[in-house]
Design a protein around this motif. Structure first.
Motif, PDB file in Angstrom:
ATOM      1  N   ARG A  58       0.737  -1.103  -0.235  1.00 19.56           N
ATOM      2  CA  ARG A  58      -0.107   0.362   0.269  1.00 19.56           C
ATOM      3  C   ARG A  58       0.421   1.276  -0.029  1.00 19.56           C
ATOM      4  N   PRO A  59       0.624   2.587  -1.006  1.00 18.92           N
ATOM      5  CA  PRO A  59       1.183   3.146  -0.887  1.00 18.92           C
ATOM      6  C   PRO A  59       1.320   3.980   0.423  1.00 18.92           C
ATOM      7  N   THR A  60       1.651   4.844   0.267  1.00 21.42           N
ATOM      8  CA  THR A  60       2.309   5.883   2.060  1.00 21.42           C
ATOM      9  C   THR A  60       2.747   6.983   1.083  1.00 21.42           C
ATOM     10  N   PHE A  61       1.774   8.318   1.577  1.00 22.67           N
ATOM     11  CA  PHE A  61       1.313   9.488   0.513  1.00 22.67           C
ATOM     12  C   PHE A  61       1.474  10.743   1.918  1.00 22.67           C
ATOM     13  N   LEU A  62       2.113  12.182   2.082  1.00 21.14           N
ATOM     14  CA  LEU A  62       1.616  13.076   2.983  1.00 21.14           C
ATOM     15  C   LEU A  62       1.414  14.195   2.236  1.00 21.14           C
ATOM     16  N   ALA A  63      -0.010  14.203   2.290  1.00 20.36           N
ATOM     17  CA  ALA A  63      -0.552  15.561   1.274  1.00 20.36           C
ATOM     18  C   ALA A  63      -0.996  17.117   1.637  1.00 20.36           C
ATOM     19  N   TYR A  64      -0.359  17.741   0.793  1.00 24.14           N
ATOM     20  CA  TYR A  64      -0.679  18.954   1.604  1.00 24.14           C
ATOM     21  C   TYR A  64      -1.533  20.144   0.172  1.00 24.14           C
ATOM     22  N   PRO A  65      -2.241  21.390   1.113  1.00 29.45           N
ATOM     23  CA  PRO A  65      -2.260  22.053   0.223  1.00 29.45           C
ATOM     24  C   PRO A  65      -1.091  22.937  -0.721  1.00 29.45           C
ATOM     25  N   ASP A  66      -1.151  23.398  -2.000  1.00 31.11           N
ATOM     26  CA  ASP A  66      -0.057  24.674  -2.486  1.00 31.11           C
ATOM     27  C   ASP A  66       0.204  25.565  -1.601  1.00 31.11           C
ATOM     28  N   ALA A  67      -0.723  26.219  -1.317  1.00 32.98           N
ATOM     29  CA  ALA A  67      -0.941  27.515   0.099  1.00 32.98           C
ATOM     30  C   ALA A  67       0.537  27.074   0.670  1.00 32.98           C
ATOM     31  N   ILE A  68       0.320  26.293   1.502  1.00 34.27           N
ATOM     32  CA  ILE A  68       0.922  26.296   2.420  1.00 34.27           C
ATOM     33  C   ILE A  68       2.585  25.197   2.538  1.00 34.27           C
ATOM     34  N   GLU A  69       3.104  25.747   0.879  1.00 31.61           N
ATOM     35  CA  GLU A  69       3.574  24.757   0.016  1.00 31.61           C
ATOM     36  C   GLU A  69       5.608  25.144   0.807  1.00 31.61           C
TER      37      GLU A  69
END
Length: 295
Positions: free
Chosen positions: A255-266
């Protein structure tokens, strides 16, 4: 008002109750009390949940202002504390999320806001900047969402401790010979991934029950009600739960593992700090597993 805003965000009383660890009746009773105090209806029911009434739509921005004012009143002398808004599915919230947030609190004073959600809920929250980070088992493809990928997690066969498969697992085809306990409903990404992997072997298990609780699945398996497939990181307590994890000899059972976040706080230092903490967390897990293998 916080409850009102949560229901408005989730568009579901049952989902709100689950996220806030409350009963549905408690959520309904408090909303009805608020409606009586205000003198108008806040929500209308829909086939898929609830939606804001016209009066509820007018109240929402006022409620957000009220919560902001209340926060400033309660802590007028304290320096501003950043709220870390995290969302994840059940598998991550019971394993990786608590450990990463513990490490974050050791280096940064933050207020934590954690809630569980389905994959579709998390995608919407990321796009709408309603959440800072999501722990995901599937990628999000959107121009306003950034992804960091970490080592994939193995998917293990879960059986009762004294099941015959713990001593002699003849192969993936044998999964079809046992009643199966499936995680989540058929539309969930993890469930679809499992079904796709099994279909490659022409294996279609008989689903005895569906559960959206990993601990619930473990309990059912321990009682001999069926077998299941779960991410390995959720099985650290397997022995204590009366179950056993049988590795699948197929590199695709991951199972892949990702951390995602909005580009506004990049570009925020806050974002880079949490990414580093999560990176260190998964790196330490990998080292631990490698040491176990060597031992």
């Amino acid at each position: 008002m916080q409850l009102f805003m949560a229901v408005a965000r989730n568009k579901s009383i049952s989902r709100t109750a689950e996220q806030l660890f409350m009963s549905q009746s408690t959520v309904t009773t408090r909303l009805q009390r608020l409606e009586r105090e205000l003198g108008y209806q806040l929500f209308t029911r829909t086939p898929g949940g609830v939606q804001l009434s016209a009066a509820g739509q007018r109240l929402l921005p006022l409620a957000e202002q009220m919560m902001s004012i209340e926060q400033r009143m309660v802590e007028p002398l304290k320096r501003p504390v950043r709220t870390l808004r995290v969302m994840s599915g059940r598998a991550f919230v019971s394993t990786d999320v608590p450990q990463c947030l513990h490490r974050m609190l050791q280096v940064e004073e933050v207020r934590l806001q954690v809630r569980m959600g389905l994959y579709e809920d998390m995608v919407g929250a990321l796009i709408g900047n309603q959440v800072d980070f999501c722990f995901l088992g599937e990628p999000v493809h959107h121009p306003r969402v950034r992804l960091v990928e970490f080592p994939a997690d193995a998917i293990d066969l879960v059986v009762p401790q004294h099941h015959r498969f713990t001593h002699d697992f003849p192969g993936i085809a044998a999964i079809a010979t046992e009643p199966f306990i499936a995680f989540a409903d058929s539309t969930a990404p993890f469930r679809r991934r499992i079904w796709m992997l099994l279909a490659k072997y022409d294996v279609y298990p008989e689903v005895r029950m569906e559960l959206d609780s990993i601990d619930g699945i473990k309990a059912m398996v321990a009682q001999g009600l069926g077998i299941s497939l779960l991410p390995r990181r959720t099985l650290a307590d397997a022995h204590a739960k009366g179950i056993a994890a049988v590795p699948i000899d197929d590199e695709h059972f991951r199972r892949p593992t990702f951390l995602a976040y909005p580009d506004a706080i990049e570009n925020e230092a806050f974002t880079k700090q949490l990414i580093q903490i999560v990176s260190n967390h998964y790196a330490s897990q990998a080292r631990f597993r490698n040491n176990d293998t060597e031992d």
